[in-house]
Write a protein that holds these residues in place. Structure first.
Motif, PDB file in Angstrom:
ATOM      1  N   GLU A  18       0.843  -1.340   0.040  1.00 48.35           N
ATOM      2  CA  GLU A  18       0.160  -0.057   0.007  1.00 48.35           C
ATOM      3  C   GLU A  18       0.845   1.188  -0.053  1.00 48.35           C
ATOM      4  O   GLU A  18       0.311   2.469  -0.111  1.00 48.35           O
ATOM      5  N   ILE A  19       2.287   0.955   0.137  1.00 48.26           N
ATOM      6  CA  ILE A  19       2.998   2.429   0.191  1.00 48.26           C
ATOM      7  C   ILE A  19       3.015   3.062  -1.041  1.00 48.26           C
ATOM      8  O   ILE A  19       3.224   2.450  -2.218  1.00 48.26           O
ATOM      9  N   VAL A  20       2.828   4.564  -0.927  1.00 53.10           N
ATOM     10  CA  VAL A  20       2.655   5.451  -2.352  1.00 53.10           C
ATOM     11  C   VAL A  20       4.088   6.050  -2.328  1.00 53.10           C
ATOM     12  O   VAL A  20       4.559   5.933  -3.594  1.00 53.10           O
ATOM     13  N   THR A  21       4.900   6.549  -1.233  1.00 54.05           N
ATOM     14  CA  THR A  21       6.024   7.138  -1.437  1.00 54.05           C
ATOM     15  C   THR A  21       6.967   6.776  -0.403  1.00 54.05           C
ATOM     16  O   THR A  21       6.608   6.505   0.563  1.00 54.05           O
ATOM     17  N   ILE A  22       8.276   6.817  -0.657  1.00 56.18           N
ATOM     18  CA  ILE A  22       9.317   6.371  -0.054  1.00 56.18           C
ATOM     19  C   ILE A  22      10.354   7.548   0.085  1.00 56.18           C
ATOM     20  O   ILE A  22      10.773   7.970  -0.757  1.00 56.18           O
ATOM     21  N   SER A  23      10.529   8.300   1.206  1.00 58.60           N
ATOM     22  CA  SER A  23      11.701   9.213   1.346  1.00 58.60           C
ATOM     23  C   SER A  23      12.810   8.386   1.892  1.00 58.60           C
ATOM     24  O   SER A  23      12.745   7.782   2.873  1.00 58.60           O
ATOM     25  N   ARG A  24      14.008   8.907   1.119  1.00 54.09           N
ATOM     26  CA  ARG A  24      14.956   8.209   1.302  1.00 54.09           C
ATOM     27  C   ARG A  24      16.464   9.113   1.361  1.00 54.09           C
ATOM     28  O   ARG A  24      16.315  10.006   0.701  1.00 54.09           O
ATOM     29  N   ASP A  25      17.516   8.490   1.834  1.00 54.20           N
ATOM     30  CA  ASP A  25      18.835   9.318   1.394  1.00 54.20           C
ATOM     31  C   ASP A  25      19.268   9.013   0.178  1.00 54.20           C
ATOM     32  O   ASP A  25      18.686   8.238  -0.599  1.00 54.20           O
ATOM     33  N   ARG A  26      20.374   9.285  -0.351  1.00 51.99           N
ATOM     34  CA  ARG A  26      20.852   9.041  -1.669  1.00 51.99           C
ATOM     35  C   ARG A  26      21.863   7.789  -1.730  1.00 51.99           C
ATOM     36  O   ARG A  26      22.570   7.692  -2.661  1.00 51.99           O
ATOM     37  N   CYS A  27      21.968   7.137  -0.715  1.00 47.27           N
ATOM     38  CA  CYS A  27      22.714   5.896  -0.424  1.00 47.27           C
ATOM     39  C   CYS A  27      21.901   4.880  -1.482  1.00 47.27           C
ATOM     40  O   CYS A  27      20.716   4.753  -1.503  1.00 47.27           O
ATOM     41  N   GLY A  28      22.725   4.138  -2.345  1.00 47.79           N
ATOM     42  CA  GLY A  28      22.113   3.394  -3.424  1.00 47.79           C
ATOM     43  C   GLY A  28      21.263   2.205  -2.742  1.00 47.79           C
ATOM     44  O   GLY A  28      20.543   1.681  -3.564  1.00 47.79           O
ATOM     45  N   LEU A  29      21.551   1.819  -1.569  1.00 48.71           N
ATOM     46  CA  LEU A  29      20.881   0.745  -0.902  1.00 48.71           C
ATOM     47  C   LEU A  29      19.616   0.537  -0.974  1.00 48.71           C
ATOM     48  O   LEU A  29      18.650  -0.100  -1.435  1.00 48.71           O
ATOM     49  N   TYR A  30      19.021   1.867  -0.456  1.00 46.45           N
ATOM     50  CA  TYR A  30      17.716   1.991  -0.291  1.00 46.45           C
ATOM     51  C   TYR A  30      16.973   2.278  -1.556  1.00 46.45           C
ATOM     52  O   TYR A  30      15.844   1.793  -1.608  1.00 46.45           O
ATOM     53  N   ALA A  31      17.564   2.927  -2.461  1.00 43.48           N
ATOM     54  CA  ALA A  31      16.964   3.036  -3.715  1.00 43.48           C
ATOM     55  C   ALA A  31      16.751   1.831  -4.414  1.00 43.48           C
ATOM     56  O   ALA A  31      15.863   1.406  -4.939  1.00 43.48           O
ATOM     57  N   GLU A  32      17.688   0.816  -4.439  1.00 40.53           N
ATOM     58  CA  GLU A  32      17.870  -0.520  -4.777  1.00 40.53           C
ATOM     59  C   GLU A  32      16.601  -1.184  -4.071  1.00 40.53           C
ATOM     60  O   GLU A  32      15.911  -1.889  -4.880  1.00 40.53           O
ATOM     61  N   GLY A  33      16.584  -1.244  -2.833  1.00 39.60           N
ATOM     62  CA  GLY A  33      15.478  -1.901  -2.116  1.00 39.60           C
ATOM     63  C   GLY A  33      14.268  -1.672  -2.554  1.00 39.60           C
ATOM     64  O   GLY A  33      13.374  -2.311  -2.480  1.00 39.60           O
ATOM     65  N   ALA A  34      14.069  -0.063  -2.600  1.00 39.01           N
ATOM     66  CA  ALA A  34      12.768   0.337  -2.755  1.00 39.01           C
ATOM     67  C   ALA A  34      12.238  -0.062  -4.447  1.00 39.01           C
ATOM     68  O   ALA A  34      11.095  -0.324  -4.456  1.00 39.01           O
ATOM     69  N   MET A  35      13.056  -0.139  -5.488  1.00 35.81           N
ATOM     70  CA  MET A  35      12.995  -0.620  -6.551  1.00 35.81           C
ATOM     71  C   MET A  35      12.560  -2.266  -6.460  1.00 35.81           C
ATOM     72  O   MET A  35      11.620  -2.534  -7.336  1.00 35.81           O
ATOM     73  N   LEU A  36      13.239  -2.916  -5.669  1.00 30.97           N
ATOM     74  CA  LEU A  36      12.932  -4.284  -5.780  1.00 30.97           C
ATOM     75  C   LEU A  36      11.534  -4.565  -4.990  1.00 30.97           C
ATOM     76  O   LEU A  36      10.827  -5.356  -5.569  1.00 30.97           O
ATOM     77  N   GLY A  37      11.331  -3.957  -3.972  1.00 31.32           N
ATOM     78  CA  GLY A  37      10.419  -4.154  -3.167  1.00 31.32           C
ATOM     79  C   GLY A  37       9.038  -3.402  -3.255  1.00 31.32           C
ATOM     80  O   GLY A  37       7.837  -3.872  -2.846  1.00 31.32           O
ATOM     81  N   ALA A  38       8.936  -2.406  -3.724  1.00 33.20           N
ATOM     82  CA  ALA A  38       8.027  -1.512  -4.092  1.00 33.20           C
ATOM     83  C   ALA A  38       7.963  -0.852  -5.193  1.00 33.20           C
ATOM     84  O   ALA A  38       8.002   0.477  -5.295  1.00 33.20           O
ATOM     85  N   PRO A  39       8.115  -1.531  -6.422  1.00 32.61           N
ATOM     86  CA  PRO A  39       8.134  -0.707  -7.767  1.00 32.61           C
ATOM     87  C   PRO A  39       7.217   0.205  -7.894  1.00 32.61           C
ATOM     88  O   PRO A  39       7.286   1.293  -8.889  1.00 32.61           O
ATOM     89  N   GLN A  40       6.062  -0.020  -7.272  1.00 28.47           N
ATOM     90  CA  GLN A  40       4.688   0.978  -7.659  1.00 28.47           C
ATOM     91  C   GLN A  40       4.921   2.055  -7.035  1.00 28.47           C
ATOM     92  O   GLN A  40       4.368   3.138  -7.379  1.00 28.47           O
ATOM     93  N   SER A  41       5.749   2.397  -5.793  1.00 29.68           N
ATOM     94  CA  SER A  41       5.850   3.857  -5.045  1.00 29.68           C
ATOM     95  C   SER A  41       6.869   4.667  -5.902  1.00 29.68           C
ATOM     96  O   SER A  41       7.828   4.258  -6.596  1.00 29.68           O
ATOM     97  N   GLN A  42       6.779   6.179  -5.404  1.00 26.38           N
ATOM     98  CA  GLN A  42       7.340   7.118  -5.760  1.00 26.38           C
ATOM     99  C   GLN A  42       8.670   7.318  -4.857  1.00 26.38           C
ATOM    100  O   GLN A  42       8.426   7.500  -3.655  1.00 26.38           O
ATOM    101  N   GLN A  43       9.885   7.173  -5.263  1.00 22.71           N
ATOM    102  CA  GLN A  43      10.837   7.588  -4.539  1.00 22.71           C
ATOM    103  C   GLN A  43      11.318   9.026  -4.375  1.00 22.71           C
ATOM    104  O   GLN A  43      11.353   9.824  -5.478  1.00 22.71           O
ATOM    105  N   ILE A  44      11.624   9.542  -3.147  1.00 22.74           N
ATOM    106  CA  ILE A  44      11.659  10.733  -3.109  1.00 22.74           C
ATOM    107  C   ILE A  44      13.075  10.979  -2.373  1.00 22.74           C
ATOM    108  O   ILE A  44      13.631  10.476  -1.237  1.00 22.74           O
ATOM    109  N   ALA A  45      14.314  11.812  -2.908  1.00 23.59           N
ATOM    110  CA  ALA A  45      15.435  11.926  -2.307  1.00 23.59           C
ATOM    111  C   ALA A  45      15.304  13.066  -1.203  1.00 23.59           C
ATOM    112  O   ALA A  45      14.476  13.825  -1.511  1.00 23.59           O
ATOM    113  N   ASP A  46      15.865  12.769  -0.152  1.00 29.86           N
ATOM    114  CA  ASP A  46      15.704  13.826   1.084  1.00 29.86           C
ATOM    115  C   ASP A  46      16.553  15.100   0.728  1.00 29.86           C
ATOM    116  O   ASP A  46      17.842  14.936   0.635  1.00 29.86           O
TER     117      ASP A  46
END
Ligand SMILES: [Zn+2]
Length: 550
Positions: free
Chosen positions: A207-235
């Motif tokens: 159900e997650i719509v947006t993910i706010s994260r730092d610019r470390c690639g790990l969380y970007a990759e995790g978000a892409m794999l786990g929640a491709p439907q969500s919008q990622q936001i760099a902090d």
């Protein structure tokens, strides 16, 4: 909504089935003798039974009364289950909303123990409870804290998630914190910092719509794999940190230019050449013995030359690494550079008292030669240091009888310079502005760098990401290598970076939650295991209530 069990206002818990017979007063406690009136239900098949087998006495610790401990003594029956198909022949009657099976505390007492353990931890909780006449052990307190809460917050739907890392041990082990940005609440902790565990967690929350994260690639990759439907936001804050680190990298390459010219001093009349006599004995940490430093440099130079020679003779980097016992990374860096990599000169922070040099000099010339008095005066102007530093500062003037500004060149670290470069003009103190102006005389590049940095900051606070996209396009063509690399990095992550401006989400509140986590971690002297830490960081929710709800 019914009040939690711990808020029960009756003398005995669940008075619907418990009746008080008499109260006995012992030296340090009350004994409440009660009896149970209910239709006993077989816990296995759910059939009621009135066929009593025997009875026994059950003692339960309850909430204190009048400052003294309370024991609840209940006569509880054993019954025969008459349901022929039930495997259970004899059962003990349960005490719903009073105590769990085998429990030695009433539920309302154990809820208080859990709450106190949650707030203050094991041993302090045990001590506080002892003072409140609830005798228990620190292990029990911690066991209650770890108890699974009735309401797992991570089970609630989350729309906007904030994620960041936190340190188990700084520089070594990291964990992940996940925050529900709408509710301002921690929803979970993960024991590690990895794309796999983050994506596995995300898969449970489609159900997650947006993910706010730092610019470390790990969380970007995790978000892409786990929640491709969500919008990622760099902090935004992390973007500013990235900018600052970029500026620092540029300035590191110019560290030799980061020398401050001496403060202009109209009173100094010393002819050139006698500077050393007049210069003030500025206290500074002892320099490393030059001979040793030179020896180290010599050894390093020899190794460098060996590497170059082997490389010229056609050896591979791996072979050179094996032959000389030097890391491959180092060899690659040396060879890429094409010249001997000199060590950066050590940076020494100028003493704080130097910032008050002008004032001290003026007062000295007016005739005030008392170091304590001068110390008091500059302290009133914000000097944070010690009196001894002031005394040492004016000692040179005392010797020569003349006040002069410090002539020794001051260095400024790339990090400090980067802070000045990236700071907006309205947030600079006069002192910082003067310092910046002094840097520009030796290192004029900082003027351009500052323009770049300020435009970036302005783009981050703009209404939409147009300005930021223009900035990236411009920065890719600028003359500073580190800035170009930074711009290409942003370009790669452009959808999240643009969302930093186009949306209002940031991980600001996650940083606050990390501070809270650190406080809790240190309160337990850093010795808590992951489960306990998680239980204390997640928001408090009432424990499960055994038995049927009222
Ligand atoms: Zn049964």
């Amino acid at each position: 909504m019914a009040p939690p069990t711990s808020h029960s206002q009756s003398l005995v818990p669940n008075p619907d089935i418990l009746t008080l017979d008499r109260i006995e007063r012992d030296t340090d406690r009350f004994r409440f003798w009660v009896h149970v009136e209910q239709e006993p239900i077989c816990p296995v098949c759910g059939h009621a039974s009135r066929s009593r087998h025997s009875c026994y006495c059950r003692c339960l610790q309850d909430l204190p009364w009048q400052g003294a401990a309370v024991e609840l003594w209940a006569t509880v029956g054993r019954f025969r289950c008459r349901n022929s198909s039930c495997p259970r022949k004899i059962f003990c009657e349960r005490l719903p909303r009073i105590a769990r099976v085998y429990g030695r505390q009433t539920e309302r007492a154990s809820e208080i123990v859990r709450l106190i353990g949650y707030v203050v931890g094991g041993l302090p909780g045990q001590r506080l409870l002892a003072r409140l006449s609830i005798a228990t052990s620190d292990d029990t307190v911690l066991r209650r804290v770890r108890q699974k809460p009735a309401l797992e917050l991570s089970a609630l739907p989350i729309r906007n998630l904030g994620v960041d890392d936190w340190a188990w041990r700084k520089g070594q082990d990291y964990g992940t914190i996940l925050v529900n940005l709408d509710l301002h609440r921690v929803v979970d902790l993960l024991p590690d910092r990895a794309a796999e565990s983050f994506s596995a967690w995300l898969k449970q929350h489609p159900e997650i719509v947006t993910i706010s994260r730092d610019r470390c690639g790990l969380y970007a990759e995790g978000a892409m794999l786990g929640a491709p439907q969500s919008q990622q936001i760099a902090d935004r804050f992390h973007l500013i940190l990235n900018l600052s680190a970029t500026m620092e990298r540029v300035l590191e390459e110019r560290s030799r230019q980061l020398v401050l010219p001496p403060v202009e001093d109209p009173l100094a009349e010393a002819p050139p050449g006698t500077d050393s006599d007049l210069s003030v004995d500025i206290p500074s940490p002892p320099l490393p013995r030059p001979t040793q430093a030179q020896l180290r440099r010599q050894r390093r130079l020899e190794r460098y030359e060996q590497v170059v020679a082997l490389s010229n003779s056609g050896q591979s980097q791996a072979a050179i690494s094996r032959a000389l016992g030097i890391e491959r990374k180092t060899i690659r860096r040396w060879l890429r550079r094409g010249q001997f990599p000199e060590r950066k000169p050590p940076h020494r922070r100028p003493p704080k008292v130097n910032e008050f040099a002008d004032y001290l000099q003026q007062r000295w010339n007016e005739g005030c030669h008392n170091a304590s008095r001068l110390y008091q005066e500059i302290r009133a102007k914000g000097y944070p240091g010690k009196r001894a530093m002031v005394a040492r500062f004016v000692a040179g003037w005392r010797k020569t009888g003349k006040a002069a500004s410090p002539k020794a060149p001051q260095r400024i670290s790339p990090k400090h310079a980067a802070i000045l470069v990236t700071r907006p003009a309205d947030q600079m103190t006069d002192e910082q502005q003067r310092l910046f102006d002094r840097i520009t005389t030796q290192c004029p590049d900082v003027i351009d760098l500052r323009q770049i940095a300020l435009r970036f900051r302005a783009a981050l606070t703009a209404e939409d990401s147009t300005q930021l996209r223009q900035w990236i396009a411009g920065a890719k063509r600028c003359e500073f290598g580190a800035v170009v690399r930074f711009a290409y990095g942003l370009q790669k992550d452009i959808s999240a970076v643009a969302a930093a401006v186009d949306t209002s989400w940031s991980t600001g509140q996650v940083e606050g939650q990390i501070n809270r986590l650190k406080t809790i971690k240190r309160q337990m002297y850093g010795r808590a295991g992951f489960e306990l830490l998680r239980a204390r960081v997640l928001p408090y929710s009432p424990a499960t209530i055994a038995g049927p709800a009222p």
